[in-house]
Design a protein around this motif. Structure first.
Motif, short mmCIF file in Angstrom:
data_model
loop_
_atom_site.label_atom_id
_atom_site.label_comp_id
_atom_site.label_asym_id
_atom_site.label_seq_id
_atom_site.Cartn_x
_atom_site.Cartn_y
_atom_site.Cartn_z
N GLU A 16 -0.22 17.29 7.86
CA GLU A 16 -0.36 15.75 7.80
C GLU A 16 1.04 15.48 6.92
O GLU A 16 1.25 15.91 5.83
CB GLU A 16 -1.40 15.52 7.15
N THR A 27 4.00 11.89 6.68
CA THR A 27 4.52 10.55 6.78
C THR A 27 6.14 10.65 7.08
O THR A 27 6.86 11.01 6.32
CB THR A 27 4.03 9.57 6.02
N GLU A 52 2.20 9.35 18.00
CA GLU A 52 1.09 9.70 17.17
C GLU A 52 0.10 9.85 17.66
O GLU A 52 -1.07 10.75 17.14
CB GLU A 52 0.81 8.18 15.99
N SER A 89 -1.38 13.91 15.96
CA SER A 89 -2.16 13.24 15.00
C SER A 89 -2.06 13.51 13.45
O SER A 89 -2.50 12.56 12.64
CB SER A 89 -3.86 14.00 15.29
N GLN A 138 2.13 10.63 10.71
CA GLN A 138 2.19 9.28 10.93
C GLN A 138 3.68 8.55 10.60
O GLN A 138 4.41 9.50 10.06
CB GLN A 138 1.45 8.62 9.58
N ASN A 189 6.37 5.49 9.81
CA ASN A 189 6.65 4.32 9.09
C ASN A 189 7.60 3.69 9.76
O ASN A 189 8.82 4.38 9.62
CB ASN A 189 6.77 4.30 7.52
#
Length: 445
Positions: free
Chosen positions: A40, A42, A66, A70, A73, A75
């Motif tokens: 995970e 960003t 996305e 999964s 993420q 921005n």
């Protein structure tokens, strides 16, 4: 992108103003990226789009990514100029972009040579993707510099010829011209003088005439801008002399530089509804794919035709080609998440459905060969001309340079002097132009 003045003038100005970056290129050789894209994380993605519909299209593009990734993420930060992007790339840090998108293909040489963006070849190899089989030839060329593929195409722009079908019919012209000699005859036939001005001008040939820049004209002549040693070829390749001569001949045939400039100064601007092609004041226009939608939005009182721009008579067999440019994307050298960043870049630029959907949303030319042939593309039938120009292997672009588009600005400035009569010795002028280009590049290294 439709409605945004990001074309020739902006590209040249932006490329000339971009600061050289001195960041280390951490993405070289075997990518050098150590982050785990499966974990995970960003990403910060900076892009230049600002119109509401375009901003939404970018968000939809990222949302699609996305869904298939999964753990990542994104921005999204929009309306970012190259200057802002460069400042952030130089500074680095948690808020700096991991992935960038720029409207300025002329910046590729700087991005690559300075190490601001990582070389993507190792990432392509690791993903089993062959860029030469994935992207159209011209787009594949303008995303690399001296063997460094630091950028990848993200939709494109193709230039062709728009023409007033109603004016054609009135003049007894049955089809768009395919060669330069035919083009000159048609332009003269469509020109209706009115005193010292024009009731209708067949074509505005002057280099200040919206998209009639030297590089767009030259695209039809397939010039070689630099030799094998990286020196300017402007004074050696006969394509340059031929292009300048034919444009000047057209200027003189349609009334002369001063008369044309007087007329042009009273016409509407390039991005407003009063563009002279929209109003019928100019019967033919060299322009990009975005012009079709803009022209149709003004509900013109004539039918619009679209065709490839004519080619020199001795290149008649290459009719169908055009000048290609477009948006680029890349991975920041300062990013600590380059593997994850590559996943985003790969999705946006090589996933056929993603490219097709993005193209449908903002009406630019798809940037992969597969997307160009996709049955899911939605477009006005006339838009197909630009898809074919983009896919044509004879289509051309301007090569990357270490100092961006400065050499193109130098050629354009010479064009202004030659068409206006300020410079009369073409060969000497081209030689001086080549010397200036070589000097500027040497100083930039």
């Amino acid at each position: 992108m439709p409605g945004m003045p990001r074309k020739a003038a902006i590209a040249l100005a932006a490329s000339a103003s971009i600061a050289l970056l001195a960041t280390a290129c951490t993405g070289q050789a075997n990518s050098g990226a150590s982050d785990d894209a499966a974990k995970e994380t960003t990403l910060n993605f900076w892009h230049a789009w600002s119109a509401p519909a375009e901003v939404k299209a970018v968000k939809d593009l990222v949302a699609g990514f996305e869904k298939t990734h999964s753990g990542i993420q994104v921005n999204v930060v929009g309306n970012m100029t190259d200057d802002k992007i460069n400042q952030a790339l130089r500074a680095g840090g948690g808020k700096a972009p991991d992935v960038i998108s720029s409207f300025t293909t002329n910046s590729v040489g700087k991005f690559c040579s300075s190490g601001a963006l990582v070389d993507l070849d190792p990432f392509f190899e690791k993903s089993g993707i062959d860029p030469e089989k994935t992207f159209p030839k011209a787009m594949n060329e303008y995303t690399q510099f001296e063997g460094n593929r630091c950028a990848v195409p993200l939709l494109g722009d193709a230039y062709g010829l728009y023409y007033n079908k109603t004016a054609f019919e009135k003049a007894g012209i049955t089809s768009p011209p395919k060669t330069w000699s035919e083009f000159e005859k048609v332009a003269k036939k469509l020109t209706i003088p009115q005193g010292n001005t024009y009731k209708q001008l067949g074509f505005m040939p002057n280099y200040h005439g919206w998209e009639t820049t030297t590089e767009h004209y030259l695209g039809q002549f397939s010039p070689t801008y630099f030799d094998q040693d990286g020196k300017s070829n402007v004074a050696k390749d006969p394509a340059f002399e031929k292009a300048f001569k034919l444009q000047k001949k057209l200027v003189d045939a349609l009334g002369g530089y001063r008369r044309l400039e007087t007329y042009r100064s009273k016409l509407g601007d390039e991005w407003g509804p009063k563009h002279p092609f929209h109003t019928g004041q100019v019967a033919m226009q060299l322009d990009g794919e975005w012009r079709l939608g803009m022209a149709l939005d003004t509900k013109p009182e004539f039918e619009i035709g679209v065709a490839p721009l004519p080619v020199p008579d001795d290149q008649a067999d290459q009719y169908g080609k055009g000048y290609i440019t477009g948006t680029i994307a890349g991975v920041a050298a300062t990013s600590t998440k380059q593997n994850a960043a590559w996943e985003l870049v790969k999705y946006m630029t090589t996933d056929t459905d993603a490219v097709v959907n993005f193209s449908n949303a903002i009406h630019n030319v798809p940037s992969t060969l597969a997307a160009l042939k996709s049955p899911n593309l939605k477009y006005d039938p006339r838009f197909k001309t630009f898809l074919e120009i983009a896919a044509d292997p004879n289509s051309t672009t301007a090569p990357a340079s270490v100092n961006g588009g400065v050499y193109l600005t130098t050629i354009q400035e010479f064009g202004y002097d030659y068409e206006s009569g300020k410079v009369t010795d073409l060969k000497a002028g081209l030689k001086k132009t080549a010397e200036q280009i070589d000097t500027d590049i040497a100083q930039a290294k």
